[in-house]
Scaffold this motif. Structure first.
Motif, PDB file in Angstrom:
ATOM      1  N   GLY A 307       0.833  -1.205   0.000  1.00  0.00           N
ATOM      2  CA  GLY A 307       0.000   0.000   0.000  1.00  0.00           C
ATOM      3  C   GLY A 307       0.866   1.253   0.000  1.00  0.00           C
ATOM      4  N   LEU A 308       1.850   1.287   0.883  1.00  0.00           N
ATOM      5  CA  LEU A 308       2.766   2.430   0.939  1.00  0.00           C
ATOM      6  C   LEU A 308       3.487   2.598  -0.387  1.00  0.00           C
ATOM      7  CD1 LEU A 308       4.404   2.072   4.472  1.00  0.00           C
ATOM      8  CD2 LEU A 308       2.730   3.759   3.706  1.00  0.00           C
ATOM      9  N   PHE A 309       3.844   1.466  -0.963  1.00  0.00           N
ATOM     10  CA  PHE A 309       4.536   1.499  -2.249  1.00  0.00           C
ATOM     11  C   PHE A 309       3.693   2.206  -3.308  1.00  0.00           C
ATOM     12  CE2 PHE A 309       5.441  -0.164  -6.439  1.00  0.00           C
ATOM     13  CZ  PHE A 309       6.815  -0.057  -6.504  1.00  0.00           C
ATOM     14  N   PHE A 310       2.425   1.848  -3.366  1.00  0.00           N
ATOM     15  CA  PHE A 310       1.580   2.462  -4.390  1.00  0.00           C
ATOM     16  C   PHE A 310       1.267   3.921  -4.075  1.00  0.00           C
ATOM     17  CE2 PHE A 310       0.863  -2.033  -5.458  1.00  0.00           C
ATOM     18  CZ  PHE A 310       1.279  -1.964  -6.778  1.00  0.00           C
ATOM     19  N   ASP A 311       1.239   4.254  -2.795  1.00  0.00           N
ATOM     20  CA  ASP A 311       1.134   5.676  -2.441  1.00  0.00           C
ATOM     21  C   ASP A 311       2.302   6.423  -3.069  1.00  0.00           C
ATOM     22  OD1 ASP A 311      -1.013   5.084  -0.929  1.00  0.00           O
ATOM     23  OD2 ASP A 311      -0.055   5.368   1.020  1.00  0.00           O
ATOM     24  N   LEU A 312       3.444   5.808  -2.965  1.00  0.00           N
ATOM     25  CA  LEU A 312       4.675   6.421  -3.440  1.00  0.00           C
ATOM     26  C   LEU A 312       4.677   6.547  -4.959  1.00  0.00           C
ATOM     27  CD1 LEU A 312       6.675   7.212  -1.362  1.00  0.00           C
ATOM     28  CD2 LEU A 312       7.987   5.160  -1.824  1.00  0.00           C
ATOM     29  N   ILE A 313       4.177   5.524  -5.616  1.00  0.00           N
ATOM     30  CA  ILE A 313       4.100   5.527  -7.074  1.00  0.00           C
ATOM     31  C   ILE A 313       3.265   6.721  -7.525  1.00  0.00           C
ATOM     32  CG2 ILE A 313       2.976   4.370  -9.023  1.00  0.00           C
ATOM     33  CD1 ILE A 313       5.357   2.855  -8.615  1.00  0.00           C
ATOM     34  N   GLU A 314       2.228   6.991  -6.745  1.00  0.00           N
ATOM     35  CA  GLU A 314       1.347   8.081  -7.147  1.00  0.00           C
ATOM     36  C   GLU A 314       1.923   9.468  -6.828  1.00  0.00           C
ATOM     37  OE1 GLU A 314      -2.337   6.596  -5.513  1.00  0.00           O
ATOM     38  OE2 GLU A 314      -2.064   4.938  -6.912  1.00  0.00           O
ATOM     39  N   THR A 315       2.457   9.605  -5.631  1.00  0.00           N
ATOM     40  CA  THR A 315       3.053  10.896  -5.277  1.00  0.00           C
ATOM     41  C   THR A 315       4.349  10.679  -4.522  1.00  0.00           C
ATOM     42  OG1 THR A 315       1.770  10.851  -3.252  1.00  0.00           O
ATOM     43  CG2 THR A 315       0.910  12.205  -5.059  1.00  0.00           C
ATOM     44  N   MET A 316       5.441  11.027  -5.171  1.00  0.00           N
ATOM     45  CA  MET A 316       6.738  10.783  -4.558  1.00  0.00           C
ATOM     46  C   MET A 316       7.018  11.722  -3.389  1.00  0.00           C
ATOM     47  SD  MET A 316       8.671   8.283  -5.188  1.00  0.00           S
ATOM     48  CE  MET A 316      10.465   8.384  -5.201  1.00  0.00           C
ATOM     49  N   ASP A 317       6.430  12.896  -3.407  1.00  0.00           N
ATOM     50  CA  ASP A 317       6.735  13.826  -2.329  1.00  0.00           C
ATOM     51  C   ASP A 317       6.022  13.388  -1.051  1.00  0.00           C
ATOM     52  OD1 ASP A 317       5.422  15.549  -4.892  1.00  0.00           O
ATOM     53  OD2 ASP A 317       4.069  14.772  -3.342  1.00  0.00           O
ATOM     54  N   ALA A 318       5.701  14.303  -0.183  1.00  0.00           N
ATOM     55  CA  ALA A 318       5.053  14.002   1.102  1.00  0.00           C
ATOM     56  C   ALA A 318       6.030  13.257   2.010  1.00  0.00           C
ATOM     57  CB  ALA A 318       3.798  13.166   0.889  1.00  0.00           C
ATOM     58  N   ALA A 319       5.949  13.566   3.273  1.00  0.00           N
ATOM     59  CA  ALA A 319       6.860  12.944   4.234  1.00  0.00           C
ATOM     60  C   ALA A 319       6.599  11.447   4.301  1.00  0.00           C
ATOM     61  CB  ALA A 319       6.652  13.576   5.604  1.00  0.00           C
ATOM     62  N   PRO A 320       7.650  10.660   4.423  1.00  0.00           N
ATOM     63  CA  PRO A 320       7.468   9.206   4.459  1.00  0.00           C
ATOM     64  C   PRO A 320       6.711   8.769   5.709  1.00  0.00           C
ATOM     65  CG  PRO A 320       9.732   9.789   4.973  1.00  0.00           C
ATOM     66  CD  PRO A 320       9.063  11.040   4.527  1.00  0.00           C
ATOM     67  N   LYS A 321       5.749   7.910   5.514  1.00  0.00           N
ATOM     68  CA  LYS A 321       4.980   7.387   6.649  1.00  0.00           C
ATOM     69  C   LYS A 321       5.732   6.244   7.324  1.00  0.00           C
ATOM     70  CE  LYS A 321       0.685   8.022   4.309  1.00  0.00           C
ATOM     71  NZ  LYS A 321      -0.324   7.328   3.548  1.00  0.00           N
ATOM     72  N   SER A 322       5.626   6.177   8.636  1.00  0.00           N
ATOM     73  CA  SER A 322       6.133   5.015   9.365  1.00  0.00           C
ATOM     74  C   SER A 322       4.946   4.341  10.021  1.00  0.00           C
ATOM     75  CB  SER A 322       7.116   5.437  10.454  1.00  0.00           C
ATOM     76  OG  SER A 322       8.244   6.027   9.873  1.00  0.00           O
ATOM     77  N   ILE A 323       4.666   3.150   9.587  1.00  0.00           N
ATOM     78  CA  ILE A 323       3.496   2.466  10.138  1.00  0.00           C
ATOM     79  C   ILE A 323       3.932   1.359  11.084  1.00  0.00           C
ATOM     80  CG2 ILE A 323       1.486   1.057   9.588  1.00  0.00           C
ATOM     81  CD1 ILE A 323       1.135   2.608   7.077  1.00  0.00           C
ATOM     82  N   GLU A 324       3.279   1.331  12.234  1.00  0.00           N
ATOM     83  CA  GLU A 324       3.597   0.290  13.200  1.00  0.00           C
ATOM     84  C   GLU A 324       2.374  -0.595  13.351  1.00  0.00           C
ATOM     85  OE1 GLU A 324       6.283   1.240  16.673  1.00  0.00           O
ATOM     86  OE2 GLU A 324       4.432   0.715  17.712  1.00  0.00           O
ATOM     87  N   LEU A 325       2.543  -1.869  13.088  1.00  0.00           N
ATOM     88  CA  LEU A 325       1.413  -2.795  13.163  1.00  0.00           C
ATOM     89  C   LEU A 325       1.332  -3.412  14.553  1.00  0.00           C
ATOM     90  CD1 LEU A 325       0.571  -2.384  10.392  1.00  0.00           C
ATOM     91  CD2 LEU A 325       1.552  -4.564   9.731  1.00  0.00           C
ATOM     92  N   LYS A 326       0.134  -3.513  15.066  1.00  0.00           N
ATOM     93  CA  LYS A 326      -0.073  -4.105  16.389  1.00  0.00           C
ATOM     94  C   LYS A 326       0.127  -5.610  16.335  1.00  0.00           C
ATOM     95  CE  LYS A 326      -1.173  -0.674  19.001  1.00  0.00           C
ATOM     96  NZ  LYS A 326       0.103  -0.161  18.446  1.00  0.00           N
ATOM     97  N   THR A 327       0.844  -6.120  17.294  1.00  0.00           N
ATOM     98  CA  THR A 327       0.953  -7.574  17.419  1.00  0.00           C
ATOM     99  C   THR A 327       0.029  -8.018  18.546  1.00  0.00           C
ATOM    100  OG1 THR A 327       2.739  -7.319  18.990  1.00  0.00           O
ATOM    101  CG2 THR A 327       3.348  -7.615  16.692  1.00  0.00           C
ATOM    102  N   LYS A 328      -0.111  -9.317  18.688  1.00  0.00           N
ATOM    103  CA  LYS A 328      -1.000  -9.821  19.738  1.00  0.00           C
ATOM    104  C   LYS A 328      -0.321 -10.987  20.436  1.00  0.00           C
ATOM    105  CE  LYS A 328      -5.151 -11.939  19.651  1.00  0.00           C
ATOM    106  NZ  LYS A 328      -6.295 -12.431  18.865  1.00  0.00           N
ATOM    107  N   LEU A 329      -0.308 -10.956  21.751  1.00  0.00           N
ATOM    108  CA  LEU A 329       0.278 -12.068  22.490  1.00  0.00           C
ATOM    109  C   LEU A 329      -0.780 -13.154  22.628  1.00  0.00           C
ATOM    110  CD1 LEU A 329       2.804 -12.999  24.096  1.00  0.00           C
ATOM    111  CD2 LEU A 329       1.581 -12.254  26.148  1.00  0.00           C
ATOM    112  N   VAL A 330      -0.528 -14.295  22.017  1.00  0.00           N
ATOM    113  CA  VAL A 330      -1.476 -15.397  22.121  1.00  0.00           C
ATOM    114  C   VAL A 330      -0.939 -16.398  23.140  1.00  0.00           C
ATOM    115  CG1 VAL A 330      -2.668 -17.225  20.897  1.00  0.00           C
ATOM    116  CG2 VAL A 330      -2.176 -15.077  19.740  1.00  0.00           C
ATOM    117  N   VAL A 331      -1.639 -16.519  24.223  1.00  0.00           N
ATOM    118  CA  VAL A 331      -1.152 -17.364  25.313  1.00  0.00           C
ATOM    119  C   VAL A 331      -1.501 -18.821  25.058  1.00  0.00           C
ATOM    120  CG1 VAL A 331      -1.265 -17.804  27.778  1.00  0.00           C
ATOM    121  CG2 VAL A 331      -1.371 -15.457  26.921  1.00  0.00           C
ATOM    122  N   ARG A 332      -0.477 -19.682  25.057  1.00  0.00           N
ATOM    123  CA  ARG A 332      -0.704 -21.115  24.899  1.00  0.00           C
ATOM    124  C   ARG A 332      -0.018 -21.842  26.059  1.00  0.00           C
ATOM    125  NH1 ARG A 332       0.630 -19.606  19.736  1.00  0.00           N
ATOM    126  NH2 ARG A 332      -1.142 -19.309  18.334  1.00  0.00           N
TER     127      ARG A 332
END
Lengths: 339, 339
Positions: A307-332
DNA sequence: CTGAAAGCGCTAACAG
DNA sequence: CTGTTAGCGCTTTCAG
């Protein structure tokens, strides 16, 4: 070797019109009569015409190819991210060319060079373990070629990135251990210059502080991410005067090696030592005891990176986004005692 | 978005010569003076010139791309084969475009269509589980486009193939079980129309005969290769009036599911039931007890498939080769009792 | 409404 | 030894 494919010319000749008429007819240009238009389209379908991407590429200077460089192809984490990238790429009509760096910086540079020559439109990259110098990435940026990093990242001020919330995840694991009675919590880290390695270490340290536990340097081990060195690290932990009662590792390979090592030492998980990993569903539930682990949204990470890649393809300018994905602790089973 | 790359024209202008002179100079054409030749090459290096593959592609009708279609990207077996293909492809200066079929025949056809449009020079394919009809492959053959199958194959009289020696492997497993005391040997198979599924079943039957064991249809189970259906199959085996004392499965997924199911039934491996799988090193040694398994030369399979592919690129005629790769039974804990 | 011509980057046959 | 020309398949002015 291959038969020549049908071209606009073939259609034009058979219809006794010019090439440009066919070209226009195929794309519903307003100038072309509805009738002719139909005739052209029918014949095209009949002859199985598809536009030659190289001719288009030449003309438009677009290849619709994304170069993806990963440390290796066979690790589940990477192949899963790739499948996420592939999904989004397909939606945009792009193709993905994957090149493994085998955790080598030299290979990484070579791959970049090759893919640039192949004229990929841009890159989605996860740094090799060895990479601590970024000139090859600077060159990509210099050339104004879209670039996105995932998981192991650098140059965050210039390049969009997607990572997991390593810090919070590691901190959460520490809390989880503490709540389940562990007081001697160890962490097997990776190379220092890997961002994720550091983040997880910091989360670990903060977690200890949160729980009022003192940091003991012996419990902070590190390895080069290979099963062998992970086993060694585990072994060192087990031979401490006061071995840990809980261990977590930076990734699956490390955790599985640790589990094996613990078993071979005649100790048991979770009775003697609790264990938590960064893994995926499949691997975590295959082992016994089933592994408590931080689940990465791997496929999602690939999707977001694309997704970020295609954002970039469309508009090279704009400050680069840093996305942090949530993880989940699955207790076993591996981190819960008694019962 | 991307800056225009330097072309022969740029070099020609700067040097005040014609484009063709530059083209020739770059390729050491005998007609060009040594001095001029040097000058051209130097400037080319300086400007970072690399030939535009699309222009070349247009001219020569070659893309140097191989389309690889696999049932999925994340299974270790496939990613490992892909890395073997990739290795050889790189040696030949080719790129690999991987498209997962997700075990769907429709997706497989779609992928083929897309890759054909992208003008890949040929295909290396592992059939989707669903595929029982081969018209899309016939079309590839019809168009004289190089095609190689691996692992799950069809149309062997027209298409070169690489497979593992499934028959012998399955037979060997049966012998191994027998030698270790098993007398009620079960096999969890996959869908009937998969070649490997059949081969392994036949090897199993022959193995039983070799050992003087009677075939009991209850011991021949099958599943659709998903963990869930494999678990069901295992469950059915365990509920037989006379449950088996040894089980082997068609692949890793099946075997891991079986192992889990056996454990959940309160039985133990290998004490109650011996278990053997078709797996890779990593997975087999991660589980406990470590799994005895038939090791596929996966990466080698990729290399061989790519080798056949390039044979085909060079000469389309000649009868298609069928290569069978030797597997090896690696004995670990899951199939050896007592001690 | 349709055709001719130019050009994307490159090679190869043909002239000079 | 070097330049000109044509052509790979396609789009896009520009003429008609």
């Amino acid at each position: 070797m291959v038969k020549r494919r049908v071209s606009l010319k073939d259609i034009a000749e058979q219809l006794g019109v010019s090439i440009s008429t066919v070209s226009r007819g195929l794309r519903d240009h307003p100038d072309i009569g509805a009738e002719l238009c139909e005739k052209i389209k029918n014949l095209a379908r009949l002859l199985n015409y598809t536009p030659n991407p190289m001719a288009m590429g030449l003309l438009k200077q677009r290849t619709r190819m994304i170069g993806v460089i990963v440390p290796d192809l066979v690790t589940h984490f990477f192949s899963s991210v790739i499948s996420g990238i592939d999904e989004i790429a397909k939606e945009h009509g792009y193709f993905v060319i994957v090149s493994p760096s085998n955790e080598s910086c030299v290979k990484e540079k070579e791959n970049i060079k090759n893919l640039m020559q192949a004229r990929v439109e841009g890159f989605i990259i996860c740094l090799s373990q060895e990479t601590s110098e970024y000139s090859h990435f600077e060159e990509i940026i210099e050339a104004e070629i879209p670039l996105v990093f995932f998981d192991r990242v650098c140059l965050k001020d210039k390049v969009p990135t997607v990572v997991a919330d390593s810090y919070e995840a590691a901190r959460g694991i520490t809390h989880h251990f503490y709540k389940n009675g562990a007081r001697r919590i160890a962490y097997i880290s990776g190379p220092d210059y890997l961002g994720i390695s550091n983040e997880r270490r910091l989360g670990y340290l903060q977690g200890l502080t949160d729980c009022g536990l003192e940091f003991y340097s012996g419990y902070l081990e590190s390895c080069d991410l290979s099963p062998l060195s992970a086993a060694d690290a585990t072994s060192r932990l087990l031979h401490l005067p006061q071995p840990p009662d809980a261990i977590f590792g930076i990734n699956d390979t490390v955790v599985f090696a640790a589990m094996k090592q613990i078993r071979e030492s005649g100790l048991s998980v979770p009775a003697d030592i609790m264990l938590v990993g960064f893994t995926d569903e499949f691997h975590a539930t295959v082992v016994h005891p089933m592994l408590t682990s931080v689940m990465h949204p791997t496929k999602e990470m690939g999707r977001v990176a694309a997704g970020l890649f295609f954002d970039l393809i469309e508009t090279m300018d704009a400050a680069p986004k840093s996305i942090e994905l949530k993880t989940k602790l699955v207790v076993r089973e591996s981190s819960v005692r008694g019962k």
